[in-house]
Design an enzyme around this catalytic site. Structure first.
Site, PDB file in Angstrom:
ATOM      1  N   GLU A 161     -17.358  33.433  48.980  1.00  0.00           N
ATOM      2  CA  GLU A 161     -16.819  32.963  47.790  1.00  0.00           C
ATOM      3  C   GLU A 161     -17.542  31.602  47.529  1.00  0.00           C
ATOM      4  O   GLU A 161     -16.977  30.495  48.145  1.00  0.00           O
ATOM      5  CB  GLU A 161     -15.426  32.624  47.610  1.00  0.00           C
ATOM      6  CG  GLU A 161     -14.353  33.810  47.762  1.00  0.00           C
ATOM      7  CD  GLU A 161     -13.153  33.201  47.098  1.00  0.00           C
ATOM      8  OE1 GLU A 161     -13.007  33.876  46.016  1.00  0.00           O
ATOM      9  OE2 GLU A 161     -12.439  32.652  47.541  1.00  0.00           O
ATOM     10  N   HIS A 185      -9.346  29.817  52.989  1.00  0.00           N
ATOM     11  CA  HIS A 185      -9.785  29.949  51.456  1.00  0.00           C
ATOM     12  C   HIS A 185     -10.144  28.435  51.196  1.00  0.00           C
ATOM     13  O   HIS A 185      -9.954  27.403  51.598  1.00  0.00           O
ATOM     14  CB  HIS A 185      -8.661  30.202  50.566  1.00  0.00           C
ATOM     15  CG  HIS A 185      -9.204  30.371  48.906  1.00  0.00           C
ATOM     16  ND1 HIS A 185      -9.121  29.342  48.318  1.00  0.00           N
ATOM     17  CD2 HIS A 185      -9.271  31.485  48.438  1.00  0.00           C
ATOM     18  CE1 HIS A 185      -9.594  29.717  47.037  1.00  0.00           C
ATOM     19  NE2 HIS A 185      -9.789  31.135  47.092  1.00  0.00           N
ATOM     20  N   LYS A 203      -3.035  32.938  43.767  1.00  0.00           N
ATOM     21  CA  LYS A 203      -2.908  31.348  44.027  1.00  0.00           C
ATOM     22  C   LYS A 203      -1.320  30.776  43.948  1.00  0.00           C
ATOM     23  O   LYS A 203      -0.508  31.547  44.096  1.00  0.00           O
ATOM     24  CB  LYS A 203      -3.875  30.549  43.153  1.00  0.00           C
ATOM     25  CG  LYS A 203      -5.196  31.112  43.423  1.00  0.00           C
ATOM     26  CD  LYS A 203      -6.260  30.522  42.993  1.00  0.00           C
ATOM     27  CE  LYS A 203      -7.780  31.202  43.242  1.00  0.00           C
ATOM     28  NZ  LYS A 203      -9.172  30.224  42.913  1.00  0.00           N
TER      29      LYS A 203
HETATM   30  P1  13P Z   1     -11.580  32.699  40.258  1.00  0.00           P
HETATM   31  O1  13P Z   1     -11.667  34.113  40.266  1.00  0.00           O
HETATM   32  O2  13P Z   1     -10.450  32.126  39.171  1.00  0.00           O
HETATM   33  O3  13P Z   1     -12.899  32.148  40.055  1.00  0.00           O
HETATM   34  O4  13P Z   1     -11.030  32.588  41.778  1.00  0.00           O
HETATM   35  C1  13P Z   1     -11.730  32.988  42.669  1.00  0.00           C
HETATM   36  C2  13P Z   1     -10.873  32.667  44.324  1.00  0.00           C
HETATM   37  O5  13P Z   1     -10.829  31.590  44.405  1.00  0.00           O
HETATM   38  C3  13P Z   1     -10.246  33.953  44.496  1.00  0.00           C
HETATM   39  O6  13P Z   1      -9.949  33.702  45.895  1.00  0.00           O
END
Ligand code: 13P
Length: 260
Positions: A175, A105, A19
């Site tokens: 996700e 995403h 990120k």
């Molecule tokens: P976390 O693993 O911090 O929950 O984030 C997941 C994510 O958005 C990966 O792209």
């Protein structure tokens, strides 16, 4: 041999989505050097893909000798060039040594990205030789199972421009938004159900080739839940946020994946 058993034995993929971290290139380099080392030790069992901020991509890639780690862009634009301030094309991502790109995403969808944007980006990636990692997942669940309709729509539209016979080149990362940044991951049993659903929806639209599509789980993945997710969740890998931006946490996670 059962499909589940074969899937459990095959090489797994772990995508580290950094990120907007870390704050300086100096720290990014340190984090990368440590993660590269951890990845190299397990390279026969785990494919590690790092998705750093785009600004760090090329310089980090220049530190790699051999195939210990691959790179992903966190986002790309569907146009190949032109007046798109602040954007990065698939060709530019490739040129900076990315082999994969995250598409749609949840954090970009929250900022306004649509299923149609994802559709154009998936097609652009495939056209440019980048592997798209199409991110899908509902914000909430209810007893009526509306999340299945939501995910079907994301998959149908997101893959609508995938050329015939190319669906196997896609990676789907499921996700659920409610698990991203949360304390706990989804239960592997629920992921298994969703993985079957994802394959079914893709096979309806793209034929049987879709049954072998690579599926990742993301959302609060760490070393305590990774192995169970890979063994019982019917997934080929993991998309990791927080646990990927601390070198030691990531090393322990990779070991849990390799040992499963
Ligand atoms: P976390 O693993 O911090 O929950 O984030 C997941 C994510 O958005 C990966 O792209």
């Amino acid at each position: 041999m059962q499909h589940d058993t074969i899937a459990a034995m095959a090489k797994k993929i772990v995508v580290a989505n950094w990120k907007m971290n870390p704050p300086s290139f100096r720290e990014a380099k340190k984090l990368f050097e440590a993660e590269k080392k951890a990845a190299a030790a397990l390279a026969r069992r785990v494919t590690v893909v790092i998705a750093p901020p785009a600004l760090y991509l090329r310089a980090l890639a220049s530190l790699v000798r051999g195939a210990s780690t691959a790179f992903a862009a966190q986002n790309v634009h569907w146009e190949s060039a032109g007046a798109f301030t602040g954007e990065m094309s698939c060709l530019q991502a490739r040129d900076a040594k990315a082999a994969y790109a995250l598409v749609g995403h949840a954090e970009r969808r929250a900022a306004g990205e649509t299923n149609d944007d994802a559709r154009k980006k998936v097609a652009a990636c495939l056209g440019a030789g980048l592997t798209p990692v199409l991110c899908i997942g509902e914000a909430a669940r209810n007893a009526e199972g509306a999340h299945f309709d939501y995910v079907r729509e994301q998959l149908r539209i997101g893959t609508a421009d995938v050329p015939q016979g190319k669906v196997g080149k896609l990676i789907v990362a499921y996700e659920p938004v409610w698990a991203i940044g949360a304390a706990a991951a989804m239960k592997p049993r629920d992921m298994h159900e969703m993985a079957i659903f994802i394959r079914k929806v893709l096979a309806e639209a793209h034929g049987e080739g879709a049954l072998s599509v690579t599926i990742l789980y993301g959302g609060a993945v760490d070393s305590t839940n990774a192995a169970a997710m890979l063994e019982e969740g019917d997934v080929d890998g993991l998309l990791v946020g927080r646990a990927s931006i601390e070198a030691e946490r990531f090393r322990i996670l990779l070991n849990a994946v390799a040992e499963r």
